[in-house]
Design a protein around this motif. Structure first.
Motif, PDB file in Angstrom:
ATOM      1  N   ASP A  65       9.210 -27.943  12.089  1.00 56.38           N
ATOM      2  CA  ASP A  65       7.397 -27.914  11.548  1.00 56.38           C
ATOM      3  C   ASP A  65       7.653 -26.871  10.360  1.00 56.38           C
ATOM      4  O   ASP A  65       7.658 -25.251  10.945  1.00 56.38           O
ATOM      5  CB  ASP A  65       6.605 -27.658  13.143  1.00 56.38           C
ATOM      6  CG  ASP A  65       5.254 -27.855  11.664  1.00 56.38           C
ATOM      7  OD1 ASP A  65       4.932 -28.244  10.266  1.00 56.38           O
ATOM      8  OD2 ASP A  65       4.352 -27.823  12.649  1.00 56.38           O
ATOM      9  N   PRO A  66       7.289 -27.124   9.144  1.00 55.53           N
ATOM     10  CA  PRO A  66       7.503 -25.590   8.155  1.00 55.53           C
ATOM     11  C   PRO A  66       6.112 -24.903   7.624  1.00 55.53           C
ATOM     12  O   PRO A  66       5.822 -24.383   7.322  1.00 55.53           O
ATOM     13  CB  PRO A  66       7.689 -26.288   6.365  1.00 55.53           C
ATOM     14  CG  PRO A  66       7.280 -27.549   6.391  1.00 55.53           C
ATOM     15  CD  PRO A  66       6.778 -27.943   8.236  1.00 55.53           C
ATOM     16  N   THR A  67       5.356 -25.314   9.189  1.00 52.01           N
ATOM     17  CA  THR A  67       3.533 -24.946   9.268  1.00 52.01           C
ATOM     18  C   THR A  67       3.761 -23.636   9.027  1.00 52.01           C
ATOM     19  O   THR A  67       4.401 -22.922   9.936  1.00 52.01           O
ATOM     20  CB  THR A  67       2.534 -25.905   9.640  1.00 52.01           C
ATOM     21  OG1 THR A  67       2.423 -27.190   9.653  1.00 52.01           O
ATOM     22  CG2 THR A  67       1.285 -25.270   9.212  1.00 52.01           C
ATOM     23  N   PRO A  68       3.206 -22.430   7.332  1.00 48.25           N
ATOM     24  CA  PRO A  68       2.918 -21.155   8.234  1.00 48.25           C
ATOM     25  C   PRO A  68       2.238 -21.024   9.066  1.00 48.25           C
ATOM     26  O   PRO A  68       1.101 -21.335   9.402  1.00 48.25           O
ATOM     27  CB  PRO A  68       3.002 -20.803   6.325  1.00 48.25           C
ATOM     28  CG  PRO A  68       1.718 -21.948   6.228  1.00 48.25           C
ATOM     29  CD  PRO A  68       2.665 -22.710   6.661  1.00 48.25           C
ATOM     30  N   SER A  69       3.054 -19.473   9.343  1.00 49.07           N
ATOM     31  CA  SER A  69       2.178 -18.767  10.926  1.00 49.07           C
ATOM     32  C   SER A  69       1.094 -17.922   9.891  1.00 49.07           C
ATOM     33  O   SER A  69       1.550 -18.001   8.735  1.00 49.07           O
ATOM     34  CB  SER A  69       3.072 -18.502  11.885  1.00 49.07           C
ATOM     35  OG  SER A  69       3.473 -17.274  11.553  1.00 49.07           O
ATOM     36  N   ARG A  70       0.053 -17.816  11.322  1.00 47.72           N
ATOM     37  CA  ARG A  70      -0.762 -16.913  10.584  1.00 47.72           C
ATOM     38  C   ARG A  70       0.390 -15.510   9.710  1.00 47.72           C
ATOM     39  O   ARG A  70       0.021 -14.460   9.046  1.00 47.72           O
ATOM     40  CB  ARG A  70      -1.576 -16.057  11.797  1.00 47.72           C
ATOM     41  CG  ARG A  70      -2.521 -15.006  10.998  1.00 47.72           C
ATOM     42  CD  ARG A  70      -3.341 -15.329  10.659  1.00 47.72           C
ATOM     43  NE  ARG A  70      -3.332 -14.553   8.748  1.00 47.72           N
ATOM     44  CZ  ARG A  70      -4.023 -14.766   7.654  1.00 47.72           C
ATOM     45  NH1 ARG A  70      -5.618 -15.789   7.880  1.00 47.72           N
ATOM     46  NH2 ARG A  70      -3.556 -14.732   6.767  1.00 47.72           N
ATOM     47  N   ASP A  71       1.405 -14.463  11.302  1.00 44.98           N
ATOM     48  CA  ASP A  71       2.043 -14.099  11.097  1.00 44.98           C
ATOM     49  C   ASP A  71       2.860 -14.109   9.658  1.00 44.98           C
ATOM     50  O   ASP A  71       3.221 -13.496   8.921  1.00 44.98           O
ATOM     51  CB  ASP A  71       3.276 -14.043  11.725  1.00 44.98           C
ATOM     52  CG  ASP A  71       2.522 -12.995  13.138  1.00 44.98           C
ATOM     53  OD1 ASP A  71       1.756 -12.501  12.834  1.00 44.98           O
ATOM     54  OD2 ASP A  71       3.435 -13.038  14.824  1.00 44.98           O
ATOM     55  N   ASP A  72       3.448 -15.415   9.567  1.00 44.96           N
ATOM     56  CA  ASP A  72       4.273 -15.445   7.553  1.00 44.96           C
ATOM     57  C   ASP A  72       3.186 -15.422   6.517  1.00 44.96           C
ATOM     58  O   ASP A  72       3.746 -14.624   5.552  1.00 44.96           O
ATOM     59  CB  ASP A  72       4.608 -17.101   7.540  1.00 44.96           C
ATOM     60  CG  ASP A  72       5.401 -17.687   8.839  1.00 44.96           C
ATOM     61  OD1 ASP A  72       6.466 -16.711   9.367  1.00 44.96           O
ATOM     62  OD2 ASP A  72       5.937 -18.821   9.420  1.00 44.96           O
ATOM     63  N   ILE A  73       2.083 -15.568   7.094  1.00 38.66           N
ATOM     64  CA  ILE A  73       1.195 -15.258   5.862  1.00 38.66           C
ATOM     65  C   ILE A  73       0.422 -13.774   5.304  1.00 38.66           C
ATOM     66  O   ILE A  73       0.899 -13.804   4.520  1.00 38.66           O
ATOM     67  CB  ILE A  73      -0.203 -15.980   6.105  1.00 38.66           C
ATOM     68  CG1 ILE A  73       0.109 -17.397   5.993  1.00 38.66           C
ATOM     69  CG2 ILE A  73      -1.230 -15.145   5.372  1.00 38.66           C
ATOM     70  CD1 ILE A  73      -1.189 -18.426   6.834  1.00 38.66           C
ATOM     71  N   ASP A  74       0.554 -13.110   6.998  1.00 38.60           N
ATOM     72  CA  ASP A  74       0.182 -11.846   6.764  1.00 38.60           C
ATOM     73  C   ASP A  74       1.559 -10.852   6.213  1.00 38.60           C
ATOM     74  O   ASP A  74       1.571 -10.068   5.265  1.00 38.60           O
ATOM     75  CB  ASP A  74       0.075 -11.893   7.997  1.00 38.60           C
ATOM     76  CG  ASP A  74      -1.259 -11.622   8.875  1.00 38.60           C
ATOM     77  OD1 ASP A  74      -2.482 -11.828   7.789  1.00 38.60           O
ATOM     78  OD2 ASP A  74      -1.630 -11.437   9.285  1.00 38.60           O
ATOM     79  N   MET A  75       2.529 -11.247   7.024  1.00 37.72           N
ATOM     80  CA  MET A  75       3.901 -10.581   5.993  1.00 37.72           C
ATOM     81  C   MET A  75       4.335 -11.174   4.337  1.00 37.72           C
ATOM     82  O   MET A  75       4.975  -9.893   3.911  1.00 37.72           O
ATOM     83  CB  MET A  75       4.948 -10.819   7.212  1.00 37.72           C
ATOM     84  CG  MET A  75       6.992 -10.943   7.145  1.00 37.72           C
ATOM     85  SD  MET A  75       7.766 -11.867   5.047  1.00 37.72           S
ATOM     86  CE  MET A  75       7.993 -13.144   5.769  1.00 37.72           C
ATOM     87  N   THR A  76       3.603 -12.073   3.677  1.00 39.27           N
ATOM     88  CA  THR A  76       4.204 -12.991   2.297  1.00 39.27           C
ATOM     89  C   THR A  76       3.291 -11.753   2.401  1.00 39.27           C
ATOM     90  O   THR A  76       3.403 -10.987   0.768  1.00 39.27           O
ATOM     91  CB  THR A  76       4.129 -13.990   2.481  1.00 39.27           C
ATOM     92  OG1 THR A  76       4.694 -15.052   2.977  1.00 39.27           O
ATOM     93  CG2 THR A  76       3.523 -13.961   1.145  1.00 39.27           C
ATOM     94  N   ARG A  77       1.870 -11.130   2.455  1.00 41.50           N
ATOM     95  CA  ARG A  77       1.384 -10.635   1.132  1.00 41.50           C
ATOM     96  C   ARG A  77       1.515  -9.559   1.462  1.00 41.50           C
ATOM     97  O   ARG A  77       1.203  -7.988   0.560  1.00 41.50           O
ATOM     98  CB  ARG A  77      -0.561 -10.782   2.044  1.00 41.50           C
ATOM     99  CG  ARG A  77      -1.033 -12.128   1.624  1.00 41.50           C
ATOM    100  CD  ARG A  77      -2.618 -12.550   2.798  1.00 41.50           C
ATOM    101  NE  ARG A  77      -2.760 -13.472   1.565  1.00 41.50           N
ATOM    102  CZ  ARG A  77      -3.702 -14.315   2.422  1.00 41.50           C
ATOM    103  NH1 ARG A  77      -4.494 -13.592   3.986  1.00 41.50           N
ATOM    104  NH2 ARG A  77      -5.105 -15.085   1.736  1.00 41.50           N
ATOM    105  N   ALA A  78       1.858  -8.664   2.432  1.00 42.89           N
ATOM    106  CA  ALA A  78       2.161  -7.606   2.658  1.00 42.89           C
ATOM    107  C   ALA A  78       3.451  -6.825   2.231  1.00 42.89           C
ATOM    108  O   ALA A  78       3.592  -5.980   0.779  1.00 42.89           O
ATOM    109  CB  ALA A  78       2.783  -6.863   4.388  1.00 42.89           C
ATOM    110  N   VAL A  79       4.758  -8.368   2.390  1.00 42.69           N
ATOM    111  CA  VAL A  79       5.219  -7.847   0.637  1.00 42.69           C
ATOM    112  C   VAL A  79       5.033  -7.532  -0.374  1.00 42.69           C
ATOM    113  O   VAL A  79       5.548  -7.113  -2.039  1.00 42.69           O
ATOM    114  CB  VAL A  79       6.487  -9.199   0.865  1.00 42.69           C
ATOM    115  CG1 VAL A  79       7.871  -9.309  -0.177  1.00 42.69           C
ATOM    116  CG2 VAL A  79       7.247  -8.679   2.465  1.00 42.69           C
TER     117      VAL A  79
END
Length: 243
Positions: free
Chosen positions: A190-204
């Motif tokens: 399932d490719p749905t982004p997790s909260r951690d995926d979103i937060d990490m993306t914004r940090a990068v």
């Protein structure tokens, strides 16, 4: 079986020789589309194991790993856990996989990535969709959005791959990248982004913005699809302010 009055040389041929010849002929006339998945794998295996009937082995491999792609993605040690697969056959399988991935990579290398987005998605899906653990990759782009490097930055567990923002920035600067595409896989499918995926993306994204490097997208790869965090709005600063 050959007739009783057949020459001795013909009588001595194993029963599967005629089957192999028919497979070759079908492949040469119709390509991979003319064969079932297990037959294509069988064709490969008999080149590596010419002395035995490999049809049952091909079916065993696909049953064990779920699909032709799953067999290609399996680690050599996993392949050799299947009875009948030795190092030579495992190397043959992994060579086919490596060749296919190299061809796909060369389709996007040194070309404007954003104008060949489907090729990028196909490549990411090929290298990541069947991985059993998460991996985080970076595709580094130059000022013309051509791919200059593709690297795995982190390997993890079935549901987590470590991402170190400082190391991402350091590597981008070392390679002289003007922008990047982030990608990682979800082994669950399932490719749905997790909260951690979103937060990490914004940090990068924030860290790279400080040194003038753009994040074009973060692609999450599943076995049957992908998710684009840009398309979902998570790379939009305005959305961040509202979140």
């Amino acid at each position: 079986m050959p007739p009783k009055d057949a020459p001795d040389s013909e009588k001595e041929k194993p029963h599967y020789h005629g089957h192999r010849q028919r497979l070759r002929e079908r492949f040469l006339s119709g390509g991979a589309a003319a064969l079932a998945d297990y037959e294509l794998l069988e064709l490969l295996l008999y080149l590596a194991i010419p002395q035995k009937d490999v049809k049952p082995l091909a079916k065993d491999l696909i049953h064990r790993f779920g699909s032709f792609a799953g067999v290609m993605a399996a680690e050599p040690t996993q392949l050799m856990e299947v009875s009948g697969i030795k190092e030579t056959a495992a190397v043959a399988i992994k060579t086919v996989q490596a060749s296919a991935l190299l061809m796909q990579k060369q389709m996007v290398l040194d070309k404007p990535v954003l104008s060949s987005w489907k090729a990028v998605l196909d490549y990411c899906h090929s290298v990541m969709a069947h991985e059993q653990n998460e991996q985080f990759r970076l595709l580094f782009l130059d000022g013309k959005n051509a791919l200059i490097a593709d690297e795995v930055q982190g390997r993890g567990t079935v549901n987590h791959a470590p991402v170190y923002v400082r190391e991402v920035v350091k590597r981008c600067l070392l390679l002289g990248a003007s922008s990047v595409i982030m990608a990682h896989n979800h082994p669950t499918g399932d490719p749905t982004p997790s909260r951690d995926d979103i937060d990490m993306t914004r940090a990068v994204q924030e860290a790279l913005a400080q040194v003038g490097i753009q994040v074009h997208d973060h692609i999450i790869i599943g076995r049957k699809g992908h998710a684009s965090l840009r398309s979902m709005g998570y790379l939009d600063p305005a959305r961040k302010r509202k979140a």
